[in-house]
Write a protein that holds these residues in place. Sequence first.
Motif, short mmCIF file in Angstrom:
data_model
loop_
_atom_site.label_atom_id
_atom_site.label_comp_id
_atom_site.label_asym_id
_atom_site.label_seq_id
_atom_site.Cartn_x
_atom_site.Cartn_y
_atom_site.Cartn_z
N PRO A 804 43.40 31.89 27.14
CA PRO A 804 42.70 32.82 26.24
C PRO A 804 41.95 32.06 25.15
CG PRO A 804 45.05 32.79 25.78
CD PRO A 804 44.86 31.98 27.02
N ASP A 805 40.98 32.73 24.53
CA ASP A 805 40.20 32.09 23.47
C ASP A 805 41.07 31.75 22.27
OD1 ASP A 805 37.91 32.22 24.97
OD2 ASP A 805 37.22 34.11 24.08
N SER A 806 41.95 32.65 21.90
CA SER A 806 42.80 32.44 20.73
C SER A 806 44.26 32.38 21.15
CB SER A 806 42.60 33.57 19.71
OG SER A 806 41.28 33.59 19.23
N ALA A 807 44.89 31.25 20.88
CA ALA A 807 46.30 31.05 21.19
C ALA A 807 46.71 29.72 20.57
CB ALA A 807 46.55 31.05 22.70
N GLU A 808 47.98 29.42 20.62
CA GLU A 808 48.46 28.12 20.17
C GLU A 808 48.35 27.16 21.34
OE1 GLU A 808 52.71 26.32 18.84
OE2 GLU A 808 52.04 28.11 17.74
N TYR A 809 47.58 26.08 21.17
CA TYR A 809 47.23 25.19 22.28
C TYR A 809 47.72 23.77 22.03
CZ TYR A 809 44.17 28.27 24.98
OH TYR A 809 43.67 29.26 25.79
N TYR A 810 47.84 23.04 23.15
CA TYR A 810 48.19 21.62 23.11
C TYR A 810 47.35 20.85 24.12
CZ TYR A 810 52.18 22.94 20.29
OH TYR A 810 52.95 23.45 19.27
N PRO A 860 49.72 21.38 16.93
CA PRO A 860 49.09 22.53 17.57
C PRO A 860 47.62 22.69 17.20
CG PRO A 860 50.25 23.23 15.61
CD PRO A 860 50.49 21.76 15.73
N PHE A 861 46.87 23.32 18.11
CA PHE A 861 45.53 23.81 17.86
C PHE A 861 45.60 25.33 18.01
CE2 PHE A 861 45.32 19.61 19.69
CZ PHE A 861 44.44 18.92 18.84
N PHE A 862 44.73 26.02 17.32
CA PHE A 862 44.88 27.47 17.29
C PHE A 862 43.74 28.22 17.96
CE2 PHE A 862 47.72 25.84 14.14
CZ PHE A 862 48.87 26.59 14.36
N SER A 863 42.98 27.52 18.80
CA SER A 863 41.99 28.18 19.65
C SER A 863 41.66 27.24 20.79
CB SER A 863 40.72 28.53 18.87
OG SER A 863 39.98 27.35 18.58
N SER A 895 48.21 26.34 26.78
CA SER A 895 48.71 27.12 25.65
C SER A 895 50.22 26.91 25.53
CB SER A 895 48.41 28.61 25.86
OG SER A 895 49.17 29.12 26.94
N LYS A 896 50.76 27.22 24.36
CA LYS A 896 52.20 27.09 24.15
C LYS A 896 52.97 27.95 25.16
CE LYS A 896 55.85 28.25 20.85
NZ LYS A 896 56.15 28.90 19.56
N GLN A 897 52.46 29.15 25.42
CA GLN A 897 53.15 30.06 26.35
C GLN A 897 53.25 29.45 27.74
OE1 GLN A 897 51.24 33.86 26.67
NE2 GLN A 897 52.67 34.65 28.20
#
Length: 919
Positions: A804-810, A860-863, A895-897
Amino acid sequence: MKIFSSLKYIPGMALFCILSLGCRSQKDTTLNRGLQNLTTRYNILYNANLLLEESLLTIENTYYDDFSQILPIYKEPSEKEASSVAPIIDSAIKKANTIVNEKTQSKYIDDAYYLIAKANYLKANFYDASEFFSYVIKTYPAEKELKLSSLAWKTRALIQLNYLEEAGATIDSALKYLDPSSKQATEVYASYAQLLIRTGKAPQALEVLGKALDTNPPKKYRIRWTYILAQLQEANNQRDDAFLNYSRIAKSNASFEMAFNAELNRVRMRDEEGNRKNDKIASLRSMLKSDKYLDFSDQIYYRIGDVYLERQQLSEAIMSYQKATKQNTKSQVHKGLSYLQLAEIYFRTGNYTKAKSYYDTTLNTLPPTFHGYDQIRRKSENLELLADRFRIIAKEDTLQALARMNEADREERIGQLVREQAQKTINESGSPVNPDAFIAAIDNPNIRQKEGKFYFNNSTAISQGFSDFQRKWGSRPPADNWRRSNKTASDVTETVQNQSGTGTLTQNQTPSSPDERRKAYIAEVPLSPQALRLSNERIAAAYYDIAGFYRDEMKDKDEATRTFQELLKRVPESSYTPAVYYNLYLLYAQTNRQQSDVYRDMLLKQYPETAYAKTVLNPRYGRDADEKEAAINQTYNSVYLLYTSRKYPQVIDEISKAERLFGKNKLSPQFAYLKALAAGHIQKLPPFETALQALADTFATDQLIAPIVRQHLEYISSHREEMNSRPTALLEYDPMNIFMEPEPVQSFAANEKRPLTTSPANKPSETVPAGQGQKVETPTTDTAPVKTTTEPKAALPPAMYSLPDSAEYYFVVNVLSPGVNLSPSRFGIGQFNRSKFAGSSIKHQLKTVNNENQLIFVGPFFSRKDVTNYERSILPLINDIMKIASERYNTFVISKQELEKLNTRAMINSYMEFYKNYK
């Protein structure tokens, strides 16, 4: 009389009975074969071919020609067009199957299979068509005419399937057996011309299409191919020939739309004479007054815009393209092309916000099947990358222009520009860039320009630049000797957190006063030869990134070639020069062997010791280099272990041995850095500072170590008294970790429930990738590839994942071994983060997955946008950062998920498959 009159029906009745009996009989007799041939040829095949001709006519009548591009040789069917004639084609296939299954003694079985193949082609079942044509070619090799036609049609099918290499082999077979005087020559040459057009070989296509026209093709093809010939001639700068052929089409009985476009092209190509500069515009506007061109007004306004664009009259061009978008049009393609031109204009003039908006509108307007749609999409998605690189170029150009002024003029000019910009920031906060504004103002300080490419006239660029300054120097008051201002301990801590990096800070960090802004930018004017060299390196790096983007992402070799050449024109000598020569050698290899050889010779003569030159001379060099790289990595890992064990004299000795053994190599800056740090632990400040300065001078253009070393030198300058008082330059424990001491390893197993990130309250601002371009050490690849593995089938289908465009990313480095020591590699990642993303909240952690894989994840990155920017920034350096063989790891964004799902190697492979297809 009645009796005799009735006798005349007897022969017909007898013939009917004979035919009926012959058709039912399966005996292999001369009579049966003759009767089956008769009924097959004049009944079944004849009617089946009529059905195919009817279907083809329907497809051609519903086909839309996009005259903004080179037309295809044939009006090829699509699934949508074929669906309207599918029942008719199915009827033809049924008839052909009757021949195959029931007329077994007929000599037209091969024609029946050929008809089935063509029918599948017209239904847009290109794969099935290719298979049937292959069957005809292999089963009936003696039927030369049928074989040649099948080879031509198979080539067309393979082109539609995008199997271009196989299509090339197929048409080569046809050309091998072709008699130029045969009637099959038309379709063979035409298919070959289509392949050449599809593969971007316009000069060769021009020659082959001319041969096809020389075979006297049917009239409908002759008109169409003459128009395409004119397009190819224009593309090859044969303007006189093109104009002549467009004129022939305009005066022929071609379709009205083709004749109209031919006339438009004639007007556009008409030479300007004397002062009659408005001839083209006047001719096009006169067409707007004619009722017969009412439905084509959008195209006329578009062409008017093209003329203005050629003359650099951007306001008029924009106005014309905007009018084109407002006309009623039969096709969305022309409207989409007008939006695309507007996007390109705003992009070239530095208004990236408007450019992005128009690129998105273009994508929403053009059909996804439009040729070049994917390129437009990729450019839109990567606009921030390109914009960032062009900002770097504009900024360095401006700073170099200021450097060429005398001091008084420079001070006056910067003061004037900063005052103007400060007022603009107040009055026009967030206002878009005027598309007519270019880099001017330097030569004429009295011109008050609106925002454009001139760096200090662009509020977006200047704000971005000040953020860069703050990341490098921290928040400095406007005072004398600001580089060496004294600080309290709390000041030091704050500055360290925001030292030299290239991650973007928020826009509200602009200077508090015009004087502070002026001092900030004066500091970046390259007044010394060393500063000018580094400025040119940044320009070269930006151009190199842009060229690599066009080559790898856009697959636009022409634009990549132009950008590489522009790099050489702007910066003839830089650390990127051998890489540019090598890339141009490869890019020209397929299209211009002579030019390719020029760059090859320049590379071998000027840079014989580089990996690029050695690869050109020795194809095995890559394999040998891999073995050497493995040895260098192993040595570095050993030295790093000594360093973490505080065996500093041994570190210095081992690195000295490595320098003698391996010479200069890709890890030389990192070896030198470890050596300097080791020396700092056993020596006082002066020799340590000397070692750092030598490192900064020797590896000035290195993107990983050099920025950190410059941070250290600035820190030493600001804290010289304190560091001189130390027993050794570096202490065993430094609470602020100024000098990049190894961090404690943070790792946990995949089944541990451990938080991955900080609180959302610490969310970093939007990240922009580093301005430094990519410096390639190995010519086999210019960006680190995403490597794949051949592991067991994934546990989850790729469809189970999302980005997704907005999520917690790594950003993740997936290491395909559970036991390899990753501390040196993680040290490299820490160096990268400190160098490029200082001040951000990202950190790197280690996760072991089921005793199968190790995952280094950064965030983390947030997008998705932020993490993708980080990925683009680190990938060019990943082979230098990771101290293990490249085939033992790959990288991805997650994403974190989704990261929390990766608890087995199979799950990782499943996600990798998804990510590879997503990219």
